[in-house]
Design a protein around this motif. Structure first.
Motif, PDB file in Angstrom:
ATOM      1  N   THR A  97      37.483  53.060  33.523  1.00  0.00           N
ATOM      2  CA  THR A  97      38.338  53.989  34.273  1.00  0.00           C
ATOM      3  C   THR A  97      39.230  53.242  35.258  1.00  0.00           C
ATOM      4  OG1 THR A  97      36.568  54.424  35.891  1.00  0.00           O
ATOM      5  CG2 THR A  97      36.779  55.964  34.024  1.00  0.00           C
ATOM      6  N   GLN A 164      37.121  61.596  31.697  1.00  0.00           N
ATOM      7  CA  GLN A 164      37.572  61.110  33.011  1.00  0.00           C
ATOM      8  C   GLN A 164      39.065  60.766  33.020  1.00  0.00           C
ATOM      9  OE1 GLN A 164      35.520  60.498  36.032  1.00  0.00           O
ATOM     10  NE2 GLN A 164      34.483  62.080  34.860  1.00  0.00           N
ATOM     11  N   PRO A 168      39.195  66.763  32.436  1.00  0.00           N
ATOM     12  CA  PRO A 168      37.741  66.898  32.562  1.00  0.00           C
ATOM     13  C   PRO A 168      37.226  68.283  32.154  1.00  0.00           C
ATOM     14  CG  PRO A 168      38.711  65.992  34.571  1.00  0.00           C
ATOM     15  CD  PRO A 168      39.838  66.451  33.709  1.00  0.00           C
ATOM     16  N   ALA A 175      31.289  60.739  37.457  1.00  0.00           N
ATOM     17  CA  ALA A 175      30.922  59.877  36.334  1.00  0.00           C
ATOM     18  C   ALA A 175      29.582  59.184  36.569  1.00  0.00           C
ATOM     19  CB  ALA A 175      32.020  58.855  36.076  1.00  0.00           C
TER      20      ALA A 175
END
Length: 192
Positions: A97, A164, A168, A175
């Motif tokens: 991410t 993510q 969502p 997370a």
């Protein structure tokens, strides 16, 4: 033109950005040149074919998402068990991410693999090598779970990361919390 490794990395990073932001159809030599802010024709001097671009993108994604040795050294000092396994997974989620262009480009390549056999072969080889490395790491580190558990965690983390980075299912779920719940539900309790 002199070919150099810095320029190749610059072009590969530009290709990652183009793929992540424009999708597979936007990934052209010209788009890479524009994104890298280099003269027209530069990308084709480094990557003659689309397959070479894909290989360069996968290699660059692998480099960009490589674990931080300091983070892993700190984790390696902890005792094996579910909590350590969860910590490694949280690190993976943070890396994926934390570099959304690399991760979205990887998802785009997987989608393109569904349509192009040459891309499928390259991506499959890259993914299987990664899975084998993950299983070997897990075994060396004395972590719980075997090959099947690692495969299940890959499936679960792919969904979590996609969630993510896109839309969502439930924006209230963090997370890290999802990883902890997943580990606690998929792995047997640590022996007491």
């Amino acid at each position: 033109m002199v070919r150099n490794s810095e320029r190749r990395i610059q072009l590969a990073d530009a290709a990652v950005r183009v793929l992540a932001r424009q999708g597979s159809r936007g990934l052209t030599h010209r788009a890479i040149d524009t994104e890298a802010d280099v003269p027209r024709g530069t990308a084709s001097n480094y990557f003659a074919t689309r397959d070479e671009i894909v290989e360069a993108i996968l290699a660059r994604i692998g480099e960009r998402l490589t674990p931080d040795p300091d983070v892993h050294a700190g984790l390696a000092r902890r005792p094996p068990g579910r909590e350590l396994f969860a910590a490694y997974l949280r690190d993976i989620v943070h890396r994926l991410t934390g570099d959304p262009d690399a991760t979205l480009a990887l998802f785009e390549l997987r989608l393109e693999a569904a349509r192009r056999p040459a891309v499928a072969a390259t991506v499959a080889q890259w993914q299987r090598a990664g899975l084998d490395a993950d299983v070997a790491f897990n075994t060396r580190a004395g972590l719980p779970g075997g090959r099947w558990e690692i495969i299940l965690f890959h499936y679960a983390l792919d969904g979590l990361i996609l969630d993510q980075l896109t839309v969502p299912i439930d924006e209230r779920v963090a997370a890290d919390e999802a990883v902890d719940v997943l580990v606690n539900r998929l792995l047997p309790p640590d022996p007491s």
